[in-house]
Structure formats: structure tokens, C-alpha cells
Design a protein around this motif. Structure first.
Motif, PDB file in Angstrom:
ATOM      1  N   MET A   1     -34.679  21.119   1.994  1.00  0.00           N
ATOM      2  CA  MET A   1     -34.534  20.202   0.759  1.00  0.00           C
ATOM      3  C   MET A   1     -33.901  20.800  -0.441  1.00  0.00           C
ATOM      4  SD  MET A   1     -38.109  21.306  -0.883  1.00  0.00           S
ATOM      5  CE  MET A   1     -39.470  20.717  -0.446  1.00  0.00           C
ATOM      6  N   LYS A   2     -34.307  21.826  -1.200  1.00  0.00           N
ATOM      7  CA  LYS A   2     -33.775  22.251  -2.211  1.00  0.00           C
ATOM      8  C   LYS A   2     -32.501  22.993  -1.902  1.00  0.00           C
ATOM      9  CE  LYS A   2     -37.732  20.623  -4.378  1.00  0.00           C
ATOM     10  NZ  LYS A   2     -38.669  20.376  -3.555  1.00  0.00           N
TER      11      LYS A   2
ATOM     12  N   LEU B   1     -40.506  25.366   5.542  1.00  0.00           N
ATOM     13  CA  LEU B   1     -40.509  24.054   5.309  1.00  0.00           C
ATOM     14  C   LEU B   1     -39.117  23.955   4.769  1.00  0.00           C
ATOM     15  CD1 LEU B   1     -41.255  20.996   5.546  1.00  0.00           C
ATOM     16  CD2 LEU B   1     -42.750  21.355   3.615  1.00  0.00           C
ATOM     17  N   ARG B   2     -38.843  24.823   3.764  1.00  0.00           N
ATOM     18  CA  ARG B   2     -37.675  24.689   2.612  1.00  0.00           C
ATOM     19  C   ARG B   2     -36.475  25.035   3.561  1.00  0.00           C
ATOM     20  NH1 ARG B   2     -38.494  27.314  -2.708  1.00  0.00           N
ATOM     21  NH2 ARG B   2     -38.420  28.960  -1.361  1.00  0.00           N
TER      22      ARG B   2
ATOM     23  N   HIS C   1     -35.477  21.804   5.500  1.00  0.00           N
ATOM     24  CA  HIS C   1     -34.972  20.679   4.669  1.00  0.00           C
ATOM     25  C   HIS C   1     -33.517  21.182   4.278  1.00  0.00           C
ATOM     26  CE1 HIS C   1     -39.354  19.355   3.076  1.00  0.00           C
ATOM     27  NE2 HIS C   1     -38.779  18.513   4.106  1.00  0.00           N
TER      28      HIS C   1
ATOM     29  N   LYS D   1     -31.468  20.418   7.396  1.00  0.00           N
ATOM     30  CA  LYS D   1     -31.239  18.971   7.211  1.00  0.00           C
ATOM     31  C   LYS D   1     -30.095  18.267   6.217  1.00  0.00           C
ATOM     32  CE  LYS D   1     -33.620  14.642   5.939  1.00  0.00           C
ATOM     33  NZ  LYS D   1     -34.888  14.021   5.018  1.00  0.00           N
ATOM     34  N   TYR D   2     -30.227  18.924   4.948  1.00  0.00           N
ATOM     35  CA  TYR D   2     -29.234  18.301   3.881  1.00  0.00           C
ATOM     36  C   TYR D   2     -27.877  18.935   4.299  1.00  0.00           C
ATOM     37  CZ  TYR D   2     -32.847  16.165   1.360  1.00  0.00           C
ATOM     38  OH  TYR D   2     -33.944  15.089   0.863  1.00  0.00           O
TER      39      TYR D   2
ATOM     40  N   ILE E   1     -31.934  15.275  -4.158  1.00  0.00           N
ATOM     41  CA  ILE E   1     -33.042  16.083  -3.618  1.00  0.00           C
ATOM     42  C   ILE E   1     -34.312  15.942  -4.394  1.00  0.00           C
ATOM     43  CG2 ILE E   1     -33.611  18.160  -2.326  1.00  0.00           C
ATOM     44  CD1 ILE E   1     -30.682  18.700  -2.119  1.00  0.00           C
ATOM     45  N   ASN E   2     -35.292  15.529  -3.632  1.00  0.00           N
ATOM     46  CA  ASN E   2     -36.775  15.778  -4.403  1.00  0.00           C
ATOM     47  C   ASN E   2     -37.855  15.878  -3.509  1.00  0.00           C
ATOM     48  OD1 ASN E   2     -39.364  14.672  -5.704  1.00  0.00           O
ATOM     49  ND2 ASN E   2     -37.640  14.139  -7.592  1.00  0.00           N
ATOM     50  N   TYR E   3     -38.754  16.508  -3.568  1.00  0.00           N
ATOM     51  CA  TYR E   3     -39.935  16.798  -2.583  1.00  0.00           C
ATOM     52  C   TYR E   3     -41.123  17.147  -3.591  1.00  0.00           C
ATOM     53  CZ  TYR E   3     -42.850  18.758   0.902  1.00  0.00           C
ATOM     54  OH  TYR E   3     -43.849  18.759   1.910  1.00  0.00           O
ATOM     55  N   MET E   4     -42.034  16.043  -3.466  1.00  0.00           N
ATOM     56  CA  MET E   4     -43.476  16.084  -4.154  1.00  0.00           C
ATOM     57  C   MET E   4     -42.983  16.303  -5.531  1.00  0.00           C
ATOM     58  SD  MET E   4     -45.809  18.140  -1.571  1.00  0.00           S
ATOM     59  CE  MET E   4     -47.209  17.694  -2.534  1.00  0.00           C
TER      60      MET E   4
ATOM     61  N   GLY F   1     -37.186  18.347  -7.958  1.00  0.00           N
ATOM     62  CA  GLY F   1     -35.879  18.299  -7.460  1.00  0.00           C
ATOM     63  C   GLY F   1     -35.121  19.637  -7.636  1.00  0.00           C
TER      64      GLY F   1
END
Length: 170
Positions: A1-2, A70-71, A74, A77-78, A139-142, A145
Motif C-alpha cells: 500500500m504505502k 500486509l504492507r 500492498h 499490488k501498487y 494510496i490510503n489504508y484505514m 496515506g
């Protein structure tokens, strides 16, 4: 994610007897930060006096690790590492501690500029990139960002520049 943002930026690489690495600093918003790291880099830089150059350095983007599973997922993925597993330093040159170059991440080529120093057998370079230049944005998770600007730290082994070819006597 980040770490995606950070990873998309990574473009220098190394191999050889010296440690090679890429470390990406990612700043989180509203607060915090993390690093994405890899040692899976192939290539070397050449040094000739106070001038340096490099080309065709490869970074395995699938090997980036952030310390949080988990990061890491992400990030992959990105960065679209299934389609674009390798980031490239296409070419770079520098003199007197400042350099310019061209990188390719996710199939997108961008010019870069930064600073470097040579210590022992390593070229240590730093530069910043905008993740959005590589299609990595929003990008933003919970509620947390990432900032668009990502700082890259690269360590690459160096070798002597190839000698100039002597002109044949006539």
C-alpha cells in the motif's frame, strides 16, 4: 500500500563483492514513516576521477520488504510487480557529487537528479521521485496515506572506468 509509492521509485542497483542495496523512505500522512528495502540489485557504477557513470542497473521490485507482511502485499499490488517485476536505472552520470539519470518503473521512464559520494568500493546515491509520476497515487489504508515524494538511497559497487581506446598508428 504505502510502500508501493516508495518501491516504484527505486531504480539503482548493484552486484559484486560489495553490498548493494536500495532503501526507500516513505512518509505517511497524517504521521509516521517506513522504509522499503532490497539487496536484489544487479549492476555496477564506473568511477573516473570525480566523474561517475552507470547504466543498465536492475532492481528486483518483488524483493522489496517493509517489515510488515500486509504492507509488503500492498506494495506489490501498487507497483504491479506481476507485470513489472524489475525497475531499471537506464543511465546516469555525475560529477562533483551531483548527478542526473533516467529510470524506468512500471514501464514509465523519468529523469532523476540527486547527490552521491564514493566511499571505499561503493557509490552511495540519494534522490527523490514523485510516486504519482509512476501512476502511484491516492494510496490510503484505514485513514493513513502516503506522501507523493519518496526518497531513495542506493549503494552500488564501483569499478574503474574502461580505458579510452588508443588511436591506431598510421
Amino acid at each position: 500500500m504505502k510502500s508501493v509509492i516508495a518501491a516504484a521509485v527505486v531504480m539503482f542497483g548493484v552486484s559484486g563483492a560489495f553490498a548493494q542495496s536500495v532503501v526507500i523512505d516513505v512518509t505517511l500522512n497524517p504521521m509516521g514513516d517506513f522504509k522499503a528495502k532490497t539487496n536484489q540489485v544487479k549492476g555496477t557504477a564506473q568511477v573516473n576521477g570525480d566523474e561517475v557513470s552507470a547504466q543498465n542497473i536492475l532492481v528486483n521490485m518483488k524483493s522489496l520488504k517493509t517489515g510488515v507482511e500486509l504492507r509488503d502485499k500492498h506494495t506489490q499490488k501498487y507497483l504491479e510487480t506481476d507485470k513489472h517485476p524489475i525497475a531499471y536505472l537506464i543511465s546516469a552520470k555525475g560529477k562533483g557529487g551531483k548527478g542526473v539519470g533516467k529510470i524506468k518503473v512500471k514501464g514509465i521512464e523519468k529523469d532523476i537528479a540527486g547527490t552521491y559520494k564514493v566511499e571505499g568500493g561503493l557509490l552511495k546515491a540519494e534522490f527523490e521521485v514523485n510516486a504519482s509520476d509512476f501512476g502511484i497515487k491516492d494510496i490510503n489504508y484505514m485513514g493513513v496515506g502516503t506522501e507523493d515524494i519518496v526518497k531513495l538511497h542506493v549503494e552500488v559497487p564501483v569499478g574503474a572506468a574502461a580505458p579510452a581506446k588508443a588511436k591506431a598508428a598510421k
